[in-house]
Design a protein around this motif. Structure first.
Motif, mmCIF file in Angstrom:
data_model
loop_
_atom_site.group_PDB
_atom_site.id
_atom_site.type_symbol
_atom_site.label_atom_id
_atom_site.label_comp_id
_atom_site.label_asym_id
_atom_site.label_seq_id
_atom_site.Cartn_x
_atom_site.Cartn_y
_atom_site.Cartn_z
ATOM 1 N N MET A 90 56.810 48.261 34.514
ATOM 2 C CA MET A 90 57.992 49.104 34.688
ATOM 3 C C MET A 90 57.667 50.473 34.101
ATOM 4 N N HIS A 91 57.615 51.472 34.933
ATOM 5 C CA HIS A 91 57.315 52.806 34.402
ATOM 6 C C HIS A 91 57.919 53.893 35.277
ATOM 7 N N ASP A 92 58.157 55.037 34.676
ATOM 8 C CA ASP A 92 58.732 56.190 35.373
ATOM 9 C C ASP A 92 59.987 55.811 36.151
ATOM 10 N N PHE A 93 60.829 54.996 35.510
ATOM 11 C CA PHE A 93 62.122 54.664 36.101
ATOM 12 C C PHE A 93 63.199 55.533 35.449
ATOM 13 N N GLY A 94 64.429 55.415 35.933
ATOM 14 C CA GLY A 94 65.495 56.277 35.432
ATOM 15 C C GLY A 94 65.385 57.678 36.011
ATOM 16 N N ASP A 95 65.135 57.751 37.321
ATOM 17 C CA ASP A 95 65.040 59.062 37.962
ATOM 18 C C ASP A 95 66.369 59.801 37.929
ATOM 19 N N VAL A 96 67.473 59.072 37.987
ATOM 20 C CA VAL A 96 68.796 59.705 38.011
ATOM 21 C C VAL A 96 69.577 59.359 36.752
ATOM 22 N N GLY A 97 69.843 58.083 36.541
ATOM 23 C CA GLY A 97 70.526 57.666 35.321
ATOM 24 C C GLY A 97 69.559 57.671 34.154
ATOM 25 N N LYS A 98 69.992 58.165 33.018
ATOM 26 C CA LYS A 98 69.115 58.265 31.852
ATOM 27 C C LYS A 98 69.469 57.253 30.763
ATOM 28 N N GLN A 99 70.590 56.572 30.890
ATOM 29 C CA GLN A 99 70.923 55.499 29.960
ATOM 30 C C GLN A 99 70.495 54.194 30.634
ATOM 31 N N PHE A 110 69.247 42.730 39.746
ATOM 32 C CA PHE A 110 70.448 42.630 38.914
ATOM 33 C C PHE A 110 70.989 41.206 39.008
ATOM 34 N N MET A 111 71.039 40.530 37.849
ATOM 35 C CA MET A 111 71.642 39.197 37.784
ATOM 36 C C MET A 111 72.995 39.332 37.099
ATOM 37 N N SER A 112 74.045 39.075 37.858
ATOM 38 C CA SER A 112 75.406 39.303 37.408
ATOM 39 C C SER A 112 76.150 37.986 37.263
ATOM 40 N N ALA A 113 76.904 37.864 36.163
ATOM 41 C CA ALA A 113 77.751 36.680 35.941
ATOM 42 C C ALA A 113 76.904 35.409 35.921
ATOM 43 N N TYR A 114 77.333 34.358 36.620
ATOM 44 C CA TYR A 114 76.659 33.055 36.519
ATOM 45 C C TYR A 114 75.280 33.092 37.169
ATOM 46 N N ASN A 115 74.237 32.883 36.367
ATOM 47 C CA ASN A 115 72.858 32.744 36.837
ATOM 48 C C ASN A 115 72.136 31.795 35.894
ATOM 49 N N ARG A 116 71.348 30.886 36.456
ATOM 50 C CA ARG A 116 70.614 29.926 35.630
ATOM 51 C C ARG A 116 69.185 29.764 36.147
ATOM 52 N N ASN A 117 68.240 29.857 35.207
ATOM 53 C CA ASN A 117 66.841 29.517 35.475
ATOM 54 C C ASN A 117 66.210 30.336 36.601
ATOM 55 N N ASN A 118 66.620 31.582 36.708
ATOM 56 C CA ASN A 118 65.982 32.472 37.678
ATOM 57 C C ASN A 118 64.801 33.180 37.025
ATOM 58 N N LYS A 119 63.891 33.674 37.854
ATOM 59 C CA LYS A 119 62.702 34.312 37.296
ATOM 60 C C LYS A 119 62.297 35.523 38.138
ATOM 61 N N VAL A 120 61.932 36.601 37.429
ATOM 62 C CA VAL A 120 61.278 37.764 38.029
ATOM 63 C C VAL A 120 59.871 37.791 37.458
ATOM 64 N N SER A 121 58.867 37.707 38.312
ATOM 65 C CA SER A 121 57.497 37.548 37.820
ATOM 66 C C SER A 121 56.521 38.390 38.633
ATOM 67 N N GLY A 122 55.605 39.028 37.931
ATOM 68 C CA GLY A 122 54.540 39.755 38.598
ATOM 69 C C GLY A 122 55.021 40.882 39.474
ATOM 70 N N CYS A 123 56.090 41.576 39.072
ATOM 71 C CA CYS A 123 56.672 42.633 39.893
ATOM 72 C C CYS A 123 56.364 44.011 39.312
ATOM 73 N N ARG A 124 56.677 45.001 40.100
ATOM 74 C CA ARG A 124 56.406 46.404 39.731
ATOM 75 C C ARG A 124 57.641 47.238 40.032
ATOM 76 N N PHE A 125 58.055 48.051 39.057
ATOM 77 C CA PHE A 125 59.237 48.897 39.210
ATOM 78 C C PHE A 125 58.850 50.320 38.830
ATOM 79 N N VAL A 126 58.952 51.231 39.769
ATOM 80 C CA VAL A 126 58.603 52.630 39.492
ATOM 81 C C VAL A 126 59.507 53.538 40.320
ATOM 82 N N HIS A 127 59.964 54.602 39.701
ATOM 83 C CA HIS A 127 60.880 55.552 40.338
ATOM 84 C C HIS A 127 62.125 54.857 40.873
ATOM 85 N N THR A 128 62.750 54.082 39.999
ATOM 86 C CA THR A 128 64.070 53.557 40.313
ATOM 87 C C THR A 128 65.108 54.541 39.791
#
Length: 932
Positions: A439-448, A362-380
């Motif tokens: 990114m797959h099979d995320f939103g285990d609890v929140g659906k929006q 989560f990047m909140s408010a002031y953020n510049r030139n950050n990167k998320v790369s080559g990651c995996r998100f499942v069952h969040t």
């Protein structure tokens, strides 16, 4: 030996240029942090980093193993590196480094309770909302029981309410006593209700106040803040909200369930089959955010990197603080396993986020030139990656809660509105990237939720991401501040599986120019559009698909909703649905391919919208799920301008209706000849585009395609999604045999190899080595992984399931495309939404027309006024009612459909009544004198 030699070489090389600190699960914080005498904890390593940061490059190497966090790691600007001297936290190459936000419970004394349930005493004041047994998340005791075969909304793990207040914040809902739990709940206040909103745009959680068995009602306590809009829990019959209730002790009745008695500090657990409590690893989450990087725009956290970690087991966040976000429909919790605020040039690379309770990054408010790369998100529990600015950066900030919950008048709020362009402050993410991620099979609890969520941000890039199997959006742009985003080379499918009226890609633009979602001069102030949408959003080179046989209403591939303006949409492959453009300005749609039974959705454009539709391939194929007849028309228009042309550049498109090759319509009852007479598509061509190989995913056109003569240009079909280890095709059904290819991780150097298994086991250098495409002839779970020339794994293991069946069943759009003609039965006419003239007004049962529901603001009951006859409809016109309003109430009577309307018009014949109608998110009372 090669592995150890490589590690030693790596360490020596790094010592020449940087300070190396080592951490090991069997280390000692009293050591000196060397390879031979490593520290034991992240916290100790961080304290050492603080002494060196900014002075020299620092790398903290984590050796393989599991690390438990009992408190959030706080990193401020005093830990910052520089571009030449970064601070890096990294797993050693090839090492699996697991970071857990949980506590391992040891020395437990389990005793039999009853009926297969065991109980153990816990330390006092230990609270948690999840239980992991041998790294598998267990189910908190619930009603109905979890449906392992179909855990989604609509499965056996949910019931439907029989009624409710249907307004946030809900007070109660009623249930069916014949199907509701017959167990007596001695303490229902421990229970939490998970319920979908009546309009099915998301879900909410409420604590239970009490259960009234005589009234068949569940009364609700705090909660309901997890989304926006005023619609809550309600509806009846097939329209009733789906729900389940968890954390009820008496519902602990099947293997795999657990319950924590907080008052007595007792943990109850019904062991799943094969679990030995004496030997089991028992873990419970104790923190939400793992790492918080917090600086400010004046003193940002800079040049810090995280590489190669496996993050898991964080606490849920759904009962934490949420905030409504602008005038998108969503609310969010500002938190994440990695949370960034006031940061610059930071990197999250090669990390996995699995079984976490809230958001990933989560990047909140002031953020510049950050990167998320080559990651995996499942069952969040919530979204994967979020970019969300601060409301203080927006010159004119409104939310739906302002109007629908707090009762504020949006128009009153507009008085003395700031009319300066652009952001007010710099408190927002800008020029940040999420790329090459899964990114797959995320939103285990929140659906929006979304794989990538963007709000109050500028120039965000989402590139080469693979996003699938999620309850709502793949990528969502919540608002029109401030554009400049690039959405490219993403592969998105199987989205909006548990919610409706949403697209795999979705956007809103309800900013200063937007007053009411009608596109008229009264509701859409075109001259203000560029105040917030200061740069164009580019959507290009994406594959966005609906492969399943049924899709939710409004599930457009690219869904530009209310006010979305200044988009360039090109080189996108849209399969199974099509593009929607609602009220907005200057959208350029060109060089795209759409293949679907769903017509294009052009809804309530402003006059002279500057929209352009050109050089696209539009293919209509098959039947819309739930219908009986194949689609005939290409465009479903809703209330577009009649005084002016829709577009001055609507031309050079190719049309092919496989269902009706010779007698199709462009619009309803408007054929191509009539369409061209209106001044559109004067140079269009009707004919087969001649796709190269659609069954294998190649929708490029052949050299003899008429599309090329129109100016259409082929675009790559092998660059969609992540570029790590890939399996092509990515699983699916086959009848005889399936040819499979493997593609190496593009980050691997020369000499890399792919190893794979066919039995579901983890691949290693002793597994099968890939050399050329091979055939699968039986149901198979295939796993593959890339290894570099030193035998070190690169990236994640990729897996795909191939299922052998007697006959492959395709969705109607694909089977029709492959056959070259519609082959389904069409002897029955489709059920069309009822239209009927009532006292001179042509009414439509809106519940039967998903496009109208989507186009009018989500109203799913009532009578939509399609048109009014000036001579015969005096009683409506005298009251001020016009077309586009939806009648929902007469006096105190709810008007569900035309039959209800006629019933009450007859009852009050000759009398004056109060009619409540809705339009554009507004409700209004009309005094109607009913003619005799």
């Amino acid at each position: 030996m090669e592995y150890k030699a490589f590690i030693i070489f790596l360490i020596i090389a790094n010592h020449l240029f940087a300070k190396d600190i080592f951490v090991s699960p069997i280390g000692n914080d009293k050591g000196n942090g060397t390879q031979e005498n490593p520290y034991a904890t992240f916290y100790k390593a961080l304290a050492e980093v603080n002494k060196l940061a900014g002075k020299e490059a620092v790398t903290v190497w984590f050796k393989e193993g599991t690390y438990y966090l009992d408190r959030t790691i706080q990193i401020g600007s005093d830990y910052s590196g520089t571009s030449n001297k970064p601070v890096v936290f990294s797993a050693l190459p090839g090492a699996k480094v697991v970071i857990k936000g949980s506590k391992r419970l040891e020395n437990l004394h389990w005793n039999q309770y009853k009926d297969g349930i065991y109980v153990t005493q816990l330390p006092s004041a230990l609270e948690f909302d999840q239980l992991f047994i041998d790294d598998e998340r267990q189910i908190r005791a619930r009603f109905p029981n979890y449906d392992y075969d179909n855990p989604l909304r609509g499965g056996k793990g949910y019931q439907q309410v029989t009624g409710g207040t249907d307004r946030r914040y809900d007070e109660w809902f009623s249930y069916n006593p014949k199907t509701f739990s017959n167990k007596i709940w001695n303490n229902p206040k421990t229970g939490i209700v998970h319920a979908y909103q009546s309009h099915n745009w998301g879900n909410m959680q409420y604590r239970i106040a009490t259960v009234n068995r005589e009234e068949n009602k569940v009364y609700l306590d705090e909660g309901g803040w997890q989304l926006q809009r005023n619609f809550g829990v309600g509806g009846k019959g097939s329209k009733g909200s789906w729900y389940f209730i968890e954390n009820i002790f008496e519902e602990l009745d099947v293997p795999g369930e657990w319950f924590l008695d907080k008052e007595s500090n007792l943990l109850y657990y019904y062991p799943a089959t094969g679990v030995s409590l004496r030997e089991a690893k028992v873990e419970v989450p104790v923190i939400k955010d793992f790492i918080q990087l917090k600086g400010s725009k004046e003193s940002p956290v800079k040049n810090i990197q995280f590489k190669g970690f496996y993050f898991t087991q964080s606490s849920y966040t759904f009962m934490e603080e949420y905030e409504p976000v602008a005038r998108g429909d969503w609310a969010i919790h500002r938190g994440g396993v990695i949370f960034m605020e006031g940061t610059e040039d930071c990197l999250v690379e090669g990390c996995s986020f699995e079984y976490i309770g809230g958001n990933g990054v989560f990047m909140s408010a002031y953020n510049r030139n950050n990167k998320v790369s080559g990651c995996r998100f499942v069952h969040t529990g919530e979204s994967a990656v979020c970019f969300v600015g601060s409301p203080s950066a927006v010159r004119f900030y409104q939310t739906w809660d302002d109007k629908e919950i707090d009762g504020k008048d949006w128009n009153e709020m507009r008085k003395n509105m700031d009319l300066k362009p652009g952001p007010k402050t710099s408190d927002y993410p800008k020029e940040c990237v999420v790329e090459n991620s899964i990114m797959h099979d995320f939103g285990d609890v929140g659906k929006q939720v979304a794989g990538v969520y963007i709000s109050m941000s500028h120039k965000i890039k989402a590139s080469h991401n693979t996003i699938y199997n999620c309850p709502r959006a793949g990528i969502c742009i919540n608002d029109g501040t401030w554009g400049g985003h690039i959405i490219e080379f993403n592969d998105i499918w199987e989205t909006a599986r548990e919610t409706g009226e949403h697209g795999p890609f979705n956007s809103w633009g309800r900013e200063r120019q937007w007053k009411g979602s009608r596109g008229s001069d009264e509701h859409f102030l075109k001259e203000l559009t560029k105040l917030d949408a200061i740069d164009n959003v580019i959507i290009r080179n994406n594959r966005i698909a609906n492969y399943r046989k049924s899709i939710s209403a409004g599930n457009w591939t690219i869904d530009l909703d209310d006010g979305s303006s200044y988009f360039e949409i090109y080189n996108n492959l849209n399969l199974g649905s099509t593009i929607k453009l609602r009220d907005g300005m200057a959208r350029k749609v060109f060089n795209n391919i759409t293949v679907s039974a769903v017509p294009l959705g052009w809804h309530v454009w402003p006059k002279e919208s500057e929209d352009e539709i050109y050089k696209n391939i539009f293919v209509i194929s098959g039947i819309i799920p739930g219908k009986k007849q194949p689609t005939k028309r290409f465009i479903r228009d809703v209330r577009l301008p009649v005084e002016t042309k829709w577009s001055t550049n609507y031309d050079n498109n190719l049309y092919w209706n496989i269902n009706h090759p010779n007698d199709f319509d462009v619009l309803e009852n408007v054929n191509m000849e009539a369409w061209q007479k209106r001044g559109y598509d004067l140079n269009a061509v009707v004919g087969n585009p001649n796709f190269v190989d659609p069954i294998n995913g190649n929708y490029q056109v052949k050299e003899d395609s008429p599309a090329l003569k129109l100016g259409f240009k082929n675009f790559p079909m092998d660059k969609f999604g992540h570029q790590m280890t890939r399996i092509v095709p990515f699983g699916g059904e086959f009848s005889e045999e399936k040819t499979v290819s493997l593609v190496a991780d593009n980050r691997a150097s020369t000499g890399a190899k792919i190893y794979f298994t066919l039995d579901g086991s983890e691949p290693n250098t002793h597994s099968l080595e890939y050399s050329k495409p091979f055939q699968i002839t039986s149901t198979t779970l295939l796993k593959a992984k890339t290894f570099n020339s030193n035998g070190i794994p690169v990236g994640f293991t990729t897996e795909a399931k191939f299922k052998k069946v007697t006959t492959v069943s395709y969705p109607s759009w694909l089977s029709t495309l492959l056959a070259g003609k519609y082959e389904g039965a069409n002897e029955k006419k489709s059920v069309k939404a009822l239209e009927k003239e009532v006292h001179g007004a042509l009414m439509i049962n809106i519940a039967d027309d998903p496009d109208l529901i989507d186009a009018t603001g989500g109203y799913d009951f009532g009578c939509y006024i399609k048109s009014i006859d000036a001579k015969k409809a005096k009683m409506w016109l005298n009251a001020g009612l016009k077309s586009d309003w939806v009648i929902q109430q007469i006096n105190k009577h709810k008007i569900q459909n035309i039959a209800d309307l006629e019933k009450y018009l007859k009852k009050y014949q000759g009398q004056k009544v109060t009619v409540i109608a809705v339009r554009d998110y507004n409700s209004k009372k009309f005094k109607v004198h009913i003619d005799k």
